[in-house]
Design a protein around this motif. Structure first.
Motif, PDB file in Angstrom:
ATOM      1  N   PHE A 188      -4.499  -5.979   4.731  1.00 10.38           N
ATOM      2  CA  PHE A 188      -4.262  -4.857   5.640  1.00 10.38           C
ATOM      3  C   PHE A 188      -4.532  -3.559   4.892  1.00 10.38           C
ATOM      4  O   PHE A 188      -4.401  -3.481   3.668  1.00 10.38           O
ATOM      5  N   ILE A 189      -4.954  -2.536   5.638  1.00 13.15           N
ATOM      6  CA  ILE A 189      -5.250  -1.223   5.066  1.00 13.15           C
ATOM      7  C   ILE A 189      -4.746  -0.150   6.023  1.00 13.15           C
ATOM      8  O   ILE A 189      -4.571  -0.398   7.221  1.00 13.15           O
ATOM      9  N   GLU A 190      -4.513   1.038   5.486  1.00 14.28           N
ATOM     10  CA  GLU A 190      -4.180   2.189   6.312  1.00 14.28           C
ATOM     11  C   GLU A 190      -5.448   2.990   6.558  1.00 14.28           C
ATOM     12  O   GLU A 190      -6.219   3.256   5.622  1.00 14.28           O
ATOM     13  N   ILE A 248       0.842  -1.190   0.000  1.00 15.23           N
ATOM     14  CA  ILE A 248       0.000   0.000   0.000  1.00 15.23           C
ATOM     15  C   ILE A 248       0.882   1.246   0.000  1.00 15.23           C
ATOM     16  O   ILE A 248       2.011   1.218   0.480  1.00 15.23           O
ATOM     17  N   LYS A 249       0.351   2.322  -0.576  1.00 10.14           N
ATOM     18  CA  LYS A 249       1.003   3.630  -0.468  1.00 10.14           C
ATOM     19  C   LYS A 249       0.383   4.346   0.718  1.00 10.14           C
ATOM     20  O   LYS A 249      -0.836   4.406   0.855  1.00 10.14           O
ATOM     21  N   THR A 250       1.217   4.899   1.581  1.00 11.32           N
ATOM     22  CA  THR A 250       0.732   5.555   2.789  1.00 11.32           C
ATOM     23  C   THR A 250       0.489   7.042   2.533  1.00 11.32           C
ATOM     24  O   THR A 250       0.909   7.593   1.518  1.00 11.32           O
ATOM     25  N   GLN A 251      -0.186   7.669   3.471  1.00 14.49           N
ATOM     26  CA  GLN A 251      -0.572   9.062   3.293  1.00 14.49           C
ATOM     27  C   GLN A 251       0.623  10.005   3.183  1.00 14.49           C
ATOM     28  O   GLN A 251       0.519  11.090   2.601  1.00 14.49           O
ATOM     29  N   LEU A 266      -8.207  -9.691   0.426  1.00 14.86           N
ATOM     30  CA  LEU A 266      -8.976  -8.479   0.132  1.00 14.86           C
ATOM     31  C   LEU A 266     -10.341  -8.523   0.805  1.00 14.86           C
ATOM     32  O   LEU A 266     -11.391  -8.565   0.154  1.00 14.86           O
ATOM     33  N   ASN A 267     -10.340  -8.497   2.136  1.00 10.77           N
ATOM     34  CA  ASN A 267     -11.607  -8.604   2.864  1.00 10.77           C
ATOM     35  C   ASN A 267     -11.778  -7.519   3.920  1.00 10.77           C
ATOM     36  O   ASN A 267     -12.585  -7.663   4.828  1.00 10.77           O
ATOM     37  N   LEU A 268     -11.026  -6.419   3.823  1.00 12.01           N
ATOM     38  CA  LEU A 268     -11.171  -5.307   4.757  1.00 12.01           C
ATOM     39  C   LEU A 268     -11.671  -4.071   4.020  1.00 12.01           C
ATOM     40  O   LEU A 268     -11.093  -3.671   3.006  1.00 12.01           O
ATOM     41  N   ILE A 269     -12.760  -3.482   4.526  1.00 11.36           N
ATOM     42  CA  ILE A 269     -13.326  -2.259   3.953  1.00 11.36           C
ATOM     43  C   ILE A 269     -13.532  -1.265   5.087  1.00 11.36           C
ATOM     44  O   ILE A 269     -14.204  -1.572   6.083  1.00 11.36           O
ATOM     45  N   ASP A 270     -12.968  -0.050   4.952  1.00 10.48           N
ATOM     46  CA  ASP A 270     -13.086   0.939   6.012  1.00 10.48           C
ATOM     47  C   ASP A 270     -14.109   2.008   5.661  1.00 10.48           C
ATOM     48  O   ASP A 270     -14.229   2.429   4.509  1.00 10.48           O
ATOM     49  N   PHE A 271     -14.881   2.433   6.680  1.00 13.13           N
ATOM     50  CA  PHE A 271     -15.829   3.540   6.587  1.00 13.13           C
ATOM     51  C   PHE A 271     -15.433   4.569   7.651  1.00 13.13           C
ATOM     52  O   PHE A 271     -14.424   4.415   8.334  1.00 13.13           O
ATOM     53  N   ASN A 272     -16.244   5.589   7.819  1.00 10.20           N
ATOM     54  CA  ASN A 272     -15.882   6.662   8.759  1.00 10.20           C
ATOM     55  C   ASN A 272     -15.773   6.181  10.203  1.00 10.20           C
ATOM     56  O   ASN A 272     -14.822   6.518  10.910  1.00 10.20           O
ATOM     57  N   GLY A 285      -3.774   7.100   9.998  1.00  8.90           N
ATOM     58  CA  GLY A 285      -2.428   6.592   9.790  1.00  8.90           C
ATOM     59  C   GLY A 285      -2.189   5.248  10.449  1.00  8.90           C
ATOM     60  O   GLY A 285      -1.139   4.626  10.236  1.00  8.90           O
ATOM     61  N   GLU A 286      -3.153   4.800  11.267  1.00  8.68           N
ATOM     62  CA  GLU A 286      -3.034   3.486  11.895  1.00  8.68           C
ATOM     63  C   GLU A 286      -3.280   2.389  10.863  1.00  8.68           C
ATOM     64  O   GLU A 286      -3.846   2.633   9.794  1.00  8.68           O
ATOM     65  N   LEU A 287      -2.853   1.164  11.187  1.00 11.06           N
ATOM     66  CA  LEU A 287      -3.002   0.025  10.287  1.00 11.06           C
ATOM     67  C   LEU A 287      -4.009  -0.958  10.853  1.00 11.06           C
ATOM     68  O   LEU A 287      -4.033  -1.220  12.061  1.00 11.06           O
ATOM     69  N   LEU A 288      -4.817  -1.508   9.972  1.00  9.87           N
ATOM     70  CA  LEU A 288      -5.794  -2.534  10.318  1.00  9.87           C
ATOM     71  C   LEU A 288      -5.482  -3.774   9.500  1.00  9.87           C
ATOM     72  O   LEU A 288      -5.287  -3.690   8.281  1.00  9.87           O
TER      73      LEU A 288
END
Length: 465
Positions: free
Chosen positions: A98-100, A39-42, A153-159, A104-107
């Motif tokens: 995993f996702i950012e 992944i590319k980070t912020q 590919l099973n993580l999706i982030d919302f607010n 900036g935290e990682l899940l």
């Protein structure tokens, strides 16, 4: 170890390259560690997660223990940290996605095996700080999560919440029933979507996949209970829309800001609207490399690019040699360029676009490499060990004659600069393993540039008459 572009101890001004390129080797060639996502980070850097770190095997008892590691690179390919995490003592851990987060935290999601030979297994959720420090874990014994060497590919982030998929075994034939689990960012379970059951039979090896769309929509690809293999759009209230038959199994999906999606499907690159209607389909034959008899090609990942087009990566082989590639298309799927790399690695795993328009690829086997190209897919790294092709310059020093020896047939442009950055010699090399020329140059230090199709070699030459 990162290979620097040019290292000189003189103030030499050379024609500048348009963009920074680099190669960074993360693990040694004999390492058993593997990675499945980049992944590319912020902050413009990059993160990957390694599995099978510090593995200990007890072969008589069929037990394997391992850690994971988070590897962070800055925008220039320098390793910022390589942090090992022991999730659970005497257990094997696999991180599958995993996702950012916006913070900036990682899940992360994955699985834990306490013993491979019949011991308990459970699904894993892990949250870390931006520096890789563990904040919390959720270990659900009995659930199966996703155990795969490829990204699930099973993580999706919302607010205020996130989704993941998790599985339980049901039925006489060990059918896996997958459901969408909803959590808050403290790891508290909020909901389980039991109204839509995704299933995995022993004969169906592709696990359910979630892809994030626009406006908090999710595209789910799965075999649905009492239905068939379908794409479905799902909103945050678990309402489903546009169920569409998916005979063209999607390996990877790239969502665009207009809601359309491009997919790597069975017959080719396929683009659909947000309502799942077909826009265009390009067969894979349009993107194939022809470099020898019996060539085959796999398509592993697609991403949207900043100009509205797409970038695809994968592997190509002919039964003797394995190579990797990068292909760029426009918004209509027309090929703009294709670069094949004779690299030391044989698997191109993931790709992201850098802030400067170049491309950063995750490569494996042997070892794990992260490689940065320019916007045209060129890797211009001097003396990089990432390439199978090597060049030997001799004699050096020389009074006039130079010889170049390549490890494979090479077509390239040869250019020589003096220490003032002035071009003093140029020639072409055409499909040859050897090159020889007689120079007429005054004493001094010179820089030789050998620009091949997808790589740049740089050599220092000393002339002594």
């Amino acid at each position: 170890m990162k290979n620097l572009l040019i290292i000189l101890f003189f103030a030499i001004t050379l024609p500048s390259q348009a963009q920074l390129t680099w190669t960074t080797q993360i693990t040694t060639n004999n390492s058993s560690e593997f990675a499945s996502k980049l992944i590319k980070t912020q902050d413009g850097g990059y993160i990957t997660v390694l599995n099978k770190v510090d593995t200990v095997q007890n072969i008589p008892q069929n037990i394997e223990y391992s850690k994971i590691a988070i590897v962070k690179l800055d925008a220039n390919g320098n390793i910022v940290f390589n942090k090992k995490i022991n999730i659970r003592d005497s257990s094997t851990v696999r991180i599958s996605d995993f996702i950012e987060l916006a913070t900036g935290e990682l899940l992360m999601s994955g699985v834990i095996f306490e013993k491979q030979n019949g011991g308990p297994q459970g699904s894993l959720l892990l949250k870390t700080s931006a520096l890789g420090d563990t904040l919390w874990t959720v270990y659900t014994v009995g659930n199966l999560g996703c155990n795969s060497s490829a990204a699930c590919l099973n993580l999706i982030d919302f607010n205020t919440k996130f989704w993941t998929t998790d599985a339980i075994i049901t039925g006489q034939f060990d059918t896996l029933n997958y459901f969408i689990y909803e959590y808050d960012y403290n790891g508290n379970l909020l909901n389980i979507n039991y109204q839509d059951t995704m299933v995995l039979y022993n004969s169906f090896t592709t696990k359910p996949r979630l892809f994030k769309g626009i406006n908090d929509t999710v595209l789910a690809l799965a075999e649905w209970q009492n239905e068939t293999l379908l794409h479905k759009k799902i909103d945050t209230a678990f309402n489903t829309y546009y169920p569409t038959a998916a005979p063209m199994l999607s390996k990877s999906i790239a969502a665009s800001i207009d809601g359309s999606m491009a997919m790597l499907a069975a017959p080719g690159l396929w683009k659909i609207t947000g309502q799942m209607d077909s826009i265009w389909l390009h067969p894979y034959t349009e993107y194939e490399f022809s470099w020898g008899a019996g060539t085959s090609q796999s398509y592993l990942r697609i991403i949207p690019t900043s100009d509205g087009g797409y970038a695809m990566i994968g592997d190509t082989w002919n039964g003797i040699v394995d190579n990797i590639y990068l292909i760029k298309t426009d918004a209509m799927g027309n090929k703009q360029f294709g670069q094949m790399y004779w690299s030391v690695t044989s698997h191109n795993v993931d790709v992201v676009q850098a802030n400067d328009g170049g491309y950063v690829m995750l490569n494996t086997v042997p070892g794990i490499w992260i490689v940065k190209t320019d916007q045209n897919g060129t890797i211009g790294v001097a003396d990089s060990k990432f390439f199978n092709n090597e060049v030997v310059l001799y004699p050096n020093p020389t009074n006039s004659l130079i010889n170049l020896q390549f490890s494979q047939n090479t077509t390239a442009q040869l250019t020589i600069y003096n220490i003032a950055g002035q071009q003093v010699f140029t020639d072409d090399i055409y499909h040859s393993k050897a090159y020889q020329s007689s120079l007429s140059l005054p004493n001094g230090l010179y820089i030789i540039h050998i620009q091949a199709e997808n790589q740049l070699f740089t050599k220092k030459l000393i002339v002594k008459n």
